[in-house]
Write a protein that holds these residues in place. Structure first.
Motif, mmCIF file in Angstrom:
data_model
loop_
_atom_site.group_PDB
_atom_site.id
_atom_site.type_symbol
_atom_site.label_atom_id
_atom_site.label_comp_id
_atom_site.label_asym_id
_atom_site.label_seq_id
_atom_site.Cartn_x
_atom_site.Cartn_y
_atom_site.Cartn_z
ATOM 1 N N UNK A 127 8.277 92.624 -34.467
ATOM 2 C CA UNK A 127 7.855 91.793 -33.429
ATOM 3 C C UNK A 127 6.361 92.239 -32.984
ATOM 4 N N UNK A 128 5.763 93.146 -33.558
ATOM 5 C CA UNK A 128 4.453 93.522 -33.372
ATOM 6 C C UNK A 128 3.449 93.247 -34.457
ATOM 7 N N UNK A 135 2.251 85.448 -35.062
ATOM 8 C CA UNK A 135 1.388 85.037 -33.781
ATOM 9 C C UNK A 135 0.647 86.253 -33.131
ATOM 10 N N UNK A 136 -0.642 86.322 -33.107
ATOM 11 C CA UNK A 136 -1.213 87.419 -32.145
ATOM 12 C C UNK A 136 -0.903 87.319 -30.863
ATOM 13 N N UNK A 137 -0.837 86.251 -30.172
ATOM 14 C CA UNK A 137 -0.569 86.077 -28.866
ATOM 15 C C UNK A 137 0.782 86.574 -28.463
ATOM 16 N N UNK A 138 1.734 86.280 -29.251
ATOM 17 C CA UNK A 138 3.234 86.888 -29.052
ATOM 18 C C UNK A 138 3.309 88.527 -29.138
ATOM 19 N N UNK A 139 2.517 89.018 -30.105
ATOM 20 C CA UNK A 139 2.498 90.439 -30.144
ATOM 21 C C UNK A 139 1.910 90.964 -28.855
ATOM 22 N N UNK A 140 0.597 90.299 -28.682
ATOM 23 C CA UNK A 140 0.076 90.621 -27.298
ATOM 24 C C UNK A 140 0.867 90.707 -26.018
ATOM 25 N N UNK A 158 -5.725 87.871 -22.696
ATOM 26 C CA UNK A 158 -5.791 87.424 -24.318
ATOM 27 C C UNK A 158 -6.846 86.437 -24.532
ATOM 28 N N UNK A 159 -6.833 85.375 -23.509
ATOM 29 C CA UNK A 159 -7.759 84.404 -23.810
ATOM 30 C C UNK A 159 -9.231 84.947 -23.322
ATOM 31 N N UNK A 160 -9.487 85.582 -22.666
ATOM 32 C CA UNK A 160 -10.868 85.968 -22.122
ATOM 33 C C UNK A 160 -11.321 87.073 -23.328
ATOM 34 N N UNK A 161 -10.490 87.625 -24.258
ATOM 35 C CA UNK A 161 -11.026 88.440 -25.324
ATOM 36 C C UNK A 161 -11.076 87.623 -26.289
ATOM 37 N N UNK A 162 -10.227 87.037 -26.620
ATOM 38 C CA UNK A 162 -10.237 85.909 -27.843
ATOM 39 C C UNK A 162 -11.682 85.056 -27.876
#
Length: 472
Positions: free
Chosen positions: A80-81, A94-99, A141-145
């Motif tokens: 899951x990670x 999906x990096x967002x799901x892991x995050x 996440x969005x701020x970093x991405x």
């Protein structure tokens, strides 16, 4: 409004005056010194390709075994990670799901150095002061991405931003050094250096040791079936690594045992290994002899020898079989340095060209063995608190137990031993704050003058690592 603890300017400084005031005064002179990172495991492809990080998860989560192991301890699957499987089986892509999963469980890291490093990185790099949590996961996440594709967040720009003067990666003896060859073409060798780690051809406990040794002979043009040919193969390979900036070798061994066998016994041991007839005792003796051989080669070529002893590696056989090494299942064990290094030091411990940095996981040896040894042998220095102990409390325990016997100048300064690029400035900041904490307390107790403390703070924060690794 109360300032968040992880942003407080006095974090990690002594709780009482005047030590806190002295530490606060020492810190500005070391805060922005260049970073020397002479040992680490960052991916050389980052600096060779200088490309965008795929996602915040790829930057903070998937390369960091400190983070992964804590999540696993609470039953969170590596699938899951997004941690790849050897068999190519499905994992989260999906990096967002892991995050989100990381953020939902960020409370698990309270009190750990991992939280200190992540908080520091979010604030120092992205200006994010709010705490990571399930509620803030997507916003952060969005701020970093949104910034990962900008020029200032490319790997080489990150080194510029945090004034990283030197950083070393670590490659095995059989590594083709493709990324370092590319950096050589870009004239980027010197800032990013390789390190020679020969464990793939010196550790008979590895399943592929026979094939590895055969490849080693083919790579170097040496007859590795003969002991002298094997050693000459290492000599040639070390020379190649030095072409790509290497100043050090690195040896990850379960014990600190060394040996000094006669040639006939060394050859018989090699014959056994090449025939695949060796047992655990033979493997230990082979590693022990190879440590002495590597020290003798360091006497020849001046490369600094790093011995990382005392880790029982890959203790989860299922994880190792599914995904490979270095994913959090390594556990410290007790280590005998006096007895273990006796053969090596007896053979070449007084050689002026030999320098050995001892990295320690068994903290019980700090005052009993390592400090007295470094306080006597001219070839020995004590490496920084490492792996499980590069934390505020770990640094305090280290300095408290080694300085009185080894002094300050037999310490190798600090290196960060990380696979997560943005944690490098965070880890060095923790070290520098703890050095100021320690020195401020000693000045307050009239054990050091303020002028001496100022010199030592700068030395331990910067120059000591350059001196230990012979970086000009």
């Amino acid at each position: 409004m109360t300032q968040p603890a992880h942003l407080h300017p006095d974090r990690l400084f002594p709780a009482s005056e005047p030590a806190r005031s002295i530490a606060r005064d020492l810190y500005p002179a070391v805060k922005d010194l260049p970073i020397v990172s002479p040992h680490g495991h960052t991916d050389p492809a980052w600096f060779a390709d200088n490309g965008r990080f795929a996602s915040p998860a790829a930057l903070f989560l998937t390369p960091d075994h400190y983070v992964l192991r804590m999540l696993k301890s609470r039953g969170i699957s590596y699938d899951t990670l997004g941690i790849a499987r050897k068999d190519g089986g499905p994992v989260e892509t999906d990096g967002r799901k892991a995050w989100r999963l990381f953020a939902d469980n960020y409370h698990l890291f309270a009190g750990t150095p991992s939280k200190t490093w992540v908080d520091h990185s979010l604030q120092a790099v992205f200006g994010i002061a709010e705490e990571l949590s399930g509620k803030t996961a997507d916003t952060i996440y969005d701020a970093i991405d949104s910034r990962l594709g900008t020029p200032e967040l490319l790997p080489r720009a990150i080194l510029d931003r945090f004034n990283v003067e030197v950083i070393a990666t670590t490659e095995f003896a059989l590594d083709p050094l493709t990324h370092h060859q590319k950096m050589e073409g870009d004239n980027y060798i010197g800032r990013v250096r390789t390190t020679y780690r020969p464990d793939d051809v010196t550790d008979p406990s590895r399943p592929a040791i026979v094939d590895n040794l055969k490849k080693f002979g083919e790579l170097t043009g040496e007859d590795i079936s003969k002991w002298d040919g094997l050693i000459n193969a290492h000599r040639k390979r070390r020379e190649t690594f030095r072409r790509f900036g290497a100043v050090a070798t690195d040896h990850g061994v379960p014990t600190a045992n060394t040996a000094d066998l006669p040639l006939v016994e060394k050859q018989a041991l090699l014959d056994k290994v090449l025939a695949g007839r060796h047992d655990a005792q033979d493997a230990e003796l082979f590693r022990a002899q190879m440590l002495t051989e590597m020290a003798l080669l360091s006497v020849e070529d001046g490369m600094v020898m790093q011995i990382h002893a005392g880790s029982r590696r890959n203790t989860d056989p299922l994880l190792f079989a599914e995904r490979g090494p270095d994913l959090g299942a390594d556990i410290p064990g007790p280590t005998d340095y006096v007895g273990g290094l006796r053969a090596l030091l007896g053979r070449c411990g007084n050689e002026p060209n030999l320098r050995i940095l001892m990295f320690v996981l068994d903290e019980t040896t700090y005052a009993r063995e390592l400090a007295p040894m470094a306080g006597y042998w001219p070839s020995l220095m004590i490496g920084p608190p490492w792996w499980f102990h590069d934390s505020p409390q770990g640094i305090r325990r280290y300095l408290d137990q080694v300085v009185e016997t080894a002094g300050f100048y037999n310490l190798a300064g600090f290196n960060d031993d990380t696979r997560a690029l943005l944690s490098i400035p965070a880890r060095h900041d923790v070290w520098r704050r703890e050095v100021c904490h320690f020195l401020g307390t000693w000045v307050a107790e009239n054990r050091l003058t303020r002028a001496t403390a100022e010199d030592l703070a700068k030395h331990l924060s910067y120059q000591s690592a350059k001196d230990a690794y012979k970086i000009g």
